[in-house]
Design a protein around this motif. Structure first.
Motif, PDB file in Angstrom:
ATOM      1  N   LEU A   1      63.560 -21.091 -14.611  1.00  0.00           N
ATOM      2  CA  LEU A   1      64.099 -22.135 -13.744  1.00  0.00           C
ATOM      3  C   LEU A   1      65.576 -21.873 -13.443  1.00  0.00           C
ATOM      4  CD1 LEU A   1      63.623 -24.746 -12.242  1.00  0.00           C
ATOM      5  CD2 LEU A   1      63.954 -26.012 -14.367  1.00  0.00           C
ATOM      6  N   TYR A   2      66.313 -21.462 -14.448  1.00  0.00           N
ATOM      7  CA  TYR A   2      67.718 -21.100 -14.241  1.00  0.00           C
ATOM      8  C   TYR A   2      67.825 -19.940 -13.255  1.00  0.00           C
ATOM      9  CZ  TYR A   2      72.267 -18.988 -15.144  1.00  0.00           C
ATOM     10  OH  TYR A   2      73.526 -18.430 -14.987  1.00  0.00           O
ATOM     11  N   ASN A   3      66.934 -18.958 -13.388  1.00  0.00           N
ATOM     12  CA  ASN A   3      66.981 -17.782 -12.511  1.00  0.00           C
ATOM     13  C   ASN A   3      66.759 -18.162 -11.052  1.00  0.00           C
ATOM     14  OD1 ASN A   3      67.417 -16.155 -14.727  1.00  0.00           O
ATOM     15  ND2 ASN A   3      65.279 -15.508 -14.908  1.00  0.00           N
ATOM     16  N   ILE A   4      65.765 -19.009 -10.800  1.00  0.00           N
ATOM     17  CA  ILE A   4      65.464 -19.408  -9.418  1.00  0.00           C
ATOM     18  C   ILE A   4      66.634 -20.156  -8.793  1.00  0.00           C
ATOM     19  CG2 ILE A   4      64.034 -20.952  -8.019  1.00  0.00           C
ATOM     20  CD1 ILE A   4      61.667 -20.189  -9.741  1.00  0.00           C
ATOM     21  N   LEU A   5      67.186 -21.109  -9.542  1.00  0.00           N
ATOM     22  CA  LEU A   5      68.287 -21.913  -9.007  1.00  0.00           C
ATOM     23  C   LEU A   5      69.536 -21.073  -8.789  1.00  0.00           C
ATOM     24  CD1 LEU A   5      67.759 -25.087 -11.227  1.00  0.00           C
ATOM     25  CD2 LEU A   5      67.054 -24.751  -8.856  1.00  0.00           C
ATOM     26  N   LYS A   6      69.816 -20.159  -9.697  1.00  0.00           N
ATOM     27  CA  LYS A   6      70.981 -19.291  -9.534  1.00  0.00           C
ATOM     28  C   LYS A   6      70.782 -18.347  -8.345  1.00  0.00           C
ATOM     29  CE  LYS A   6      73.382 -15.382 -11.554  1.00  0.00           C
ATOM     30  NZ  LYS A   6      73.456 -14.420 -12.674  1.00  0.00           N
TER      31      LYS A   6
ATOM     32  N   SER B   1      67.008 -30.057  -6.748  1.00  0.00           N
ATOM     33  CA  SER B   1      66.156 -28.872  -6.664  1.00  0.00           C
ATOM     34  C   SER B   1      65.573 -28.470  -8.010  1.00  0.00           C
ATOM     35  CB  SER B   1      66.954 -27.709  -6.075  1.00  0.00           C
ATOM     36  OG  SER B   1      68.070 -27.401  -6.889  1.00  0.00           O
ATOM     37  N   VAL B   2      66.111 -28.986  -9.110  1.00  0.00           N
ATOM     38  CA  VAL B   2      65.555 -28.685 -10.442  1.00  0.00           C
ATOM     39  C   VAL B   2      64.095 -29.123 -10.505  1.00  0.00           C
ATOM     40  CG1 VAL B   2      65.703 -29.228 -12.905  1.00  0.00           C
ATOM     41  CG2 VAL B   2      67.793 -28.823 -11.579  1.00  0.00           C
TER      42      VAL B   2
ATOM     43  N   TYR C   1      70.205 -31.345   1.137  1.00  0.00           N
ATOM     44  CA  TYR C   1      71.056 -30.983   0.007  1.00  0.00           C
ATOM     45  C   TYR C   1      72.487 -30.632   0.411  1.00  0.00           C
ATOM     46  CZ  TYR C   1      66.891 -30.723  -2.961  1.00  0.00           C
ATOM     47  OH  TYR C   1      65.760 -31.027  -3.673  1.00  0.00           O
ATOM     48  N   ARG C   2      72.790 -30.614   1.675  1.00  0.00           N
ATOM     49  CA  ARG C   2      74.153 -30.271   2.088  1.00  0.00           C
ATOM     50  C   ARG C   2      75.152 -31.289   1.550  1.00  0.00           C
ATOM     51  NH1 ARG C   2      75.707 -26.571   5.674  1.00  0.00           N
ATOM     52  NH2 ARG C   2      74.137 -25.365   6.801  1.00  0.00           N
ATOM     53  N   THR C   3      76.375 -30.815   1.381  1.00  0.00           N
ATOM     54  CA  THR C   3      77.404 -31.648   0.758  1.00  0.00           C
ATOM     55  C   THR C   3      77.669 -32.922   1.549  1.00  0.00           C
ATOM     56  OG1 THR C   3      78.447 -29.641  -0.106  1.00  0.00           O
ATOM     57  CG2 THR C   3      79.768 -31.652  -0.129  1.00  0.00           C
TER      58      THR C   3
END
Length: 574
Positions: free
Chosen positions: A156-161, A176-177, A209-211
């Protein structure tokens, strides 16, 4: 005939499948064969984690008449049987084929980005620490990931990064998590990444998800409009309780209900989302509100927040079929949604124009304030110079001027005139003090209303204005003191004039006495009168001499006074 906006379909024959689809189906059949030999496996047919609630194994042959047929004949179903395919998806994709159908629905297997996945992971991302912090907080405690923390943490960390490196404009968002986590429960890491990228790019998630959150604000605005039209009583209750739609709906759009709905109901919503997009979020959201309207009408804002976060999701999970059925009974007009979107866009454009106008006005005001500050500083410097000169002048006057004891009608009139001028000066002094007090009260009021948003330049300008006002006050006070000294100087000048007149009169008297004395002496030399008479003349002569001496002393005293007053007057005029 309508067609699904899904990947390029395949025919019913394996020979007509693309190489990627052939590989995917072959892998599906092989993993299904392995699963049949291990009934306790926690993995789905695609080789990744499955929910413990879905351990029942379905064989490929058992579903060949339905979802197996759909997968093998994807082109036919996606182009010629769109309505029937949508109905099947709304009833729920079979868990055995869910990962395959999801990938076909979003056409993720055609993405070349999967080949870049390893390369993306080798780069650094500014979001790495934030991702790690969120995962350490969410994975151990959120029901969606219960019991899966160790197996999901690294992929999960890999996909998000990797995505934060691929799309640096959006980077990483906590919502997105949940989406990436659900994908990892269904398929391997690389395939999950491909689906995640497709969802971000083609399913509006990237914009959500944009700021600046404009897309999220639009969705919330549209949902609120639908609530107002279709659930007017509940909408009125929300307004009465000051309960904002964004309070409960933001997480619905950001996580597609994955952060609140249990896995069974969440999978059903996600199935439809993969086929129909964000429309299902509006439908399910309205369905939840409609099914729980009676309970919500009894609660205040805090109670409604807790109910929608905890109680309502459990109610929906107990009967997901009812939730989905209610969702499609909702009146959902795409034209009305477009109209709401235009209204929101117009509202935001107007807000932006107003902000630009305010920004422009602020810039002009800052420039004017800067120019005014320069002028005030110059004026302040000039006032300081004048004040110093006046202080020196008044110091000299205070040392030299003394108050005379004598007075007369002319002196009284002069003093009255001076007092009138002094009264005018006191009035001016009071006006300056009142102006300064008004400025201080206005400044304090502005500080309370603006809080910490006032600019440094405005604060500096007000400080300079206060200093200017204080300088004006001091200048007015000095003018008053100078006016008093000038009045005293005029009085002294008048007294000196009177003394000069007296001295002149005394001199005339002295000259008269001198002439009289000379006449008496002349008479003494010409007459031969008797001794007693001579003695009388001597006495008169002595009296005249004594009078002359007294007059000379008075003249000398008057001259000394004139000299003193002259010195005082010269000091005053300095």
């Amino acid at each position: 005939m309508d067609t699904l906006s899904v990947p390029t379909p395949v025919s019913s024959h394996m020979s007509q499948l693309s190489p990627d689809e052939q590989k995917l189906l072959a892998k599906l059949e092989e993993q299904n064969r392995l699963l049949e030999t291990d009934s306790k496996s926690l993995y789905s047919v695609s080789g990744v984690l499955r929910s413990p609630s879905s351990l029942r194994i379905f064989s490929f042959e058992e579903d060949s008449s339905e979802w197996g047929s759909v997968v093998e004949n994807w082109e036919k179903w996606s182009k010629k049987k769109v309505k029937q395919l949508k109905e099947m998806i709304r009833k729920g994709i079979h868990p055995h084929f869910r990962p395959t159908v999801w990938q076909m629905l979003c056409n993720s297997h055609s993405l070349s980005v999967q080949e870049q996945y390893t390369e993306l992971l080798q780069n650094t991302s500014p979001s790495e620490k934030l991702i790690q912090r969120d995962l350490s907080k969410l994975l151990p405690h959120h029901p969606l990931f219960q019991g899966l923390q160790d197996r999901l943490q690294q992929p999960l960390y890999n996909i998000l990064k990797a995505y934060s490196v691929l799309d640096r404009d959006v980077g990483y968002h906590q919502g997105s998590v949940f989406i990436a986590g659900l994908l990892l429960m269904q398929m391997p890491e690389e395939q999950a990444f491909g689906v995640f990228v497709r969802l971000m790019q083609d399913f509006r998630l990237r914009e959500i998800y944009r700021t600046h959150m404009v897309e999220l604000g639009c969705c919330t605005f549209q949902l609120e409009g639908l609530i107002q039209e279709q659930l007017p009583d509940l909408y009125s209750h929300f307004r009465t309780q000051a309960f904002k739609t964004s309070t409960f709906s933001s997480s619905w759009f950001l996580t597609l209900f994955l952060s609140c709905l249990p896995l069974t109901a969440a999978n059903r919503v996600f199935d439809i989302f993969m086929c129909e997009g964000l429309d299902i979020v509006f439908r399910v959201g309205l369905a939840i509100l409609q099914l729980t309207e009676t309970e919500l009408m009894k609660l205040d804002a805090e109670g409604m927040t807790q109910f929608l976060e905890k109680t309502a999701p459990q109610l929906m999970n107990s009967n997901p079929e009812q939730m989905i059925a209610t969702a499609y009974q909702i009146k959902y007009d795409s034209k009305r949604m477009k109209k709401l979107e235009k209204e929101y866009t117009a509202m935001k454009v107007k807000e932006m124009e107003e902000q630009e106008e305010i920004k422009r006005q602020d810039e002009e005001a800052v420039w004017r304030l800067g120019q005014e500050a320069v002028q005030i500083r110059l004026k302040e410097a000039e006032l300081q110079r004048v004040l110093k000169q006046m202080e020196i002048k008044m110091l000299l006057m205070e040392k030299s001027i003394s108050v005379p004891e004598d007075s007369s009608v002319d002196l009284h009139e002069q003093l009255v005139s001076g007092k009138l001028r002094e009264a005018d000066t006191l009035i001016e002094l009071q006006e300056v003090r009142n102006h300064l007090k008004d400025m201080e009260e206005k400044w304090q009021s502005q500080q309370k209303s603006r809080g910490s948003s006032g600019s440094d330049l405005q604060g500096e300008l007000m400080s300079v204005r206060f200093r200017e006002a204080h300088a004006q006050l001091q200048l007015t006070q000095n003018r008053r003191r100078l006016l008093q000294l000038q009045t005293q100087d005029q009085i002294n000048s008048l007294q000196m004039k009177r003394i000069t007149e007296r001295m002149h009169s005394q001199r005339e008297r002295l000259q008269e006495l001198t002439m009289q004395n000379q006449r008496q002496r002349s008479l003494l030399g010409k007459t031969t009168e008797e001794e007693p008479r001579k003695q009388d003349c001597d006495e008169e002569q002595d009296d005249g001499a004594s009078t002359a001496r007294r007059l000379q002393d008075q003249i000398a005293e008057l001259q000394a006074q004139i000299q003193t007053l002259s010195r005082q007057k010269r000091s005053t005029r300095l």
